[in-house]
Write a protein that holds these residues in place. Structure first.
Motif, short mmCIF file in Angstrom:
data_model
loop_
_atom_site.label_atom_id
_atom_site.label_comp_id
_atom_site.label_asym_id
_atom_site.label_seq_id
_atom_site.Cartn_x
_atom_site.Cartn_y
_atom_site.Cartn_z
N THR A 99 34.55 50.79 -10.67
CA THR A 99 33.36 51.32 -11.35
C THR A 99 32.11 51.06 -10.53
N VAL A 100 31.99 49.86 -9.98
CA VAL A 100 30.81 49.51 -9.17
C VAL A 100 30.76 50.40 -7.92
N LYS A 101 31.89 50.53 -7.24
CA LYS A 101 31.94 51.37 -6.04
C LYS A 101 31.59 52.82 -6.37
N ASN A 102 32.19 53.37 -7.43
CA ASN A 102 31.93 54.75 -7.81
C ASN A 102 30.49 54.97 -8.26
N THR A 118 23.96 47.76 -9.97
CA THR A 118 24.79 46.82 -10.73
C THR A 118 24.54 47.01 -12.23
N GLN A 119 23.29 47.14 -12.59
CA GLN A 119 22.94 47.34 -13.99
C GLN A 119 23.55 48.65 -14.52
N ILE A 120 23.43 49.72 -13.78
CA ILE A 120 24.00 51.01 -14.19
C ILE A 120 25.51 50.88 -14.36
N ALA A 121 26.14 50.21 -13.42
CA ALA A 121 27.60 50.04 -13.47
C ALA A 121 28.02 49.26 -14.71
N PHE A 122 27.30 48.19 -15.04
CA PHE A 122 27.69 47.39 -16.19
C PHE A 122 27.38 48.09 -17.52
N LEU A 148 28.48 55.22 -5.12
CA LEU A 148 28.67 56.53 -4.49
C LEU A 148 27.94 57.63 -5.26
N ASP A 149 27.98 57.57 -6.60
CA ASP A 149 27.26 58.55 -7.41
C ASP A 149 25.76 58.49 -7.14
N GLU A 150 25.23 57.28 -7.05
CA GLU A 150 23.79 57.12 -6.80
C GLU A 150 23.41 57.61 -5.40
N ILE A 151 24.27 57.37 -4.42
CA ILE A 151 24.01 57.86 -3.06
C ILE A 151 24.02 59.39 -3.06
N ARG A 152 25.01 59.98 -3.73
CA ARG A 152 25.08 61.44 -3.82
C ARG A 152 23.84 62.01 -4.51
#
Length: 173
Positions: A65-68, A38-42, A71-75
């Protein structure tokens, strides 16, 4: 102008932060992970606040943005988990990871072979590959730095990996 951005961001944050956190908590099943993402997204939202201000429905853009970001962090995590497997499968590249201070002839040859293979790549692909492998930037960070789409960066990285694997497959055998 900055004050208007602050007010807009604060309002958008207050309207969407809790929903974003709960969404990520449900996806990740971990409160700490949800908080970090959440912090990264904001932070991304803040960096692109003008795009959000211009959008007819900025809350939708926040959800995307939150969803992406998730997904970026999971990747990124999957890449970290796959690294030992990649190293094992590409043992011939292992020599390039050895301390360059060593005077071992094979190490020097491996570094030279990898360097020469990288130099054969087109300039843009060289730059992208170098930023990813040696400066450890993510595809998103590279895209931001070079003003390219993330898809273009990922495609170029795959092209570089395929080319280098083919170029170096007979090296060390």
């Amino acid at each position: 102008m900055a004050a208007k951005n602050d007010i807009f961001f604060r309002k958008l944050f207050e309207e969407t932060h809790a929903k974003a956190f709960n969404f990520l908590k449900a996806l990740s099943k971990d409160e700490n992970v949800a908080g970090e993402i959440t912090q990264i997204a904001f932070v991304k939202i803040w960096k692109n606040i003008d795009k959000f201000k211009k959008h007819p429905n900025p809350q939708v853009l926040v959800r995307i943005t939150v969803k992406n970001t998730f997904l970026d962090e999971i990747r990124k995590q999957n890449r970290m988990n796959a690294l030992p497997v990649f190293i094992e499968e590409n043992e011939h590249l292992h020599q390039t990871m050895v301390d360059p201070i060593e005077n071992d002839q094979n190490t020097g040859e491996a570094c030279t072979a990898v360097h020469c293979a990288i130099k054969k790549l087109p300039e843009r692909i060289q730059r992208i590959y170098t930023l990813h492998q040696f400066e450890e930037l993510s595809p998103v960070e590279i895209a931001d730095t070079l003003q390219l789409s993330v898809t273009t960066v990922r495609t170029n990285l795959e092209t570089a990996k395929f080319f280098l694997k083919r170029e170096l497959k007979n090296f060390g055998t």
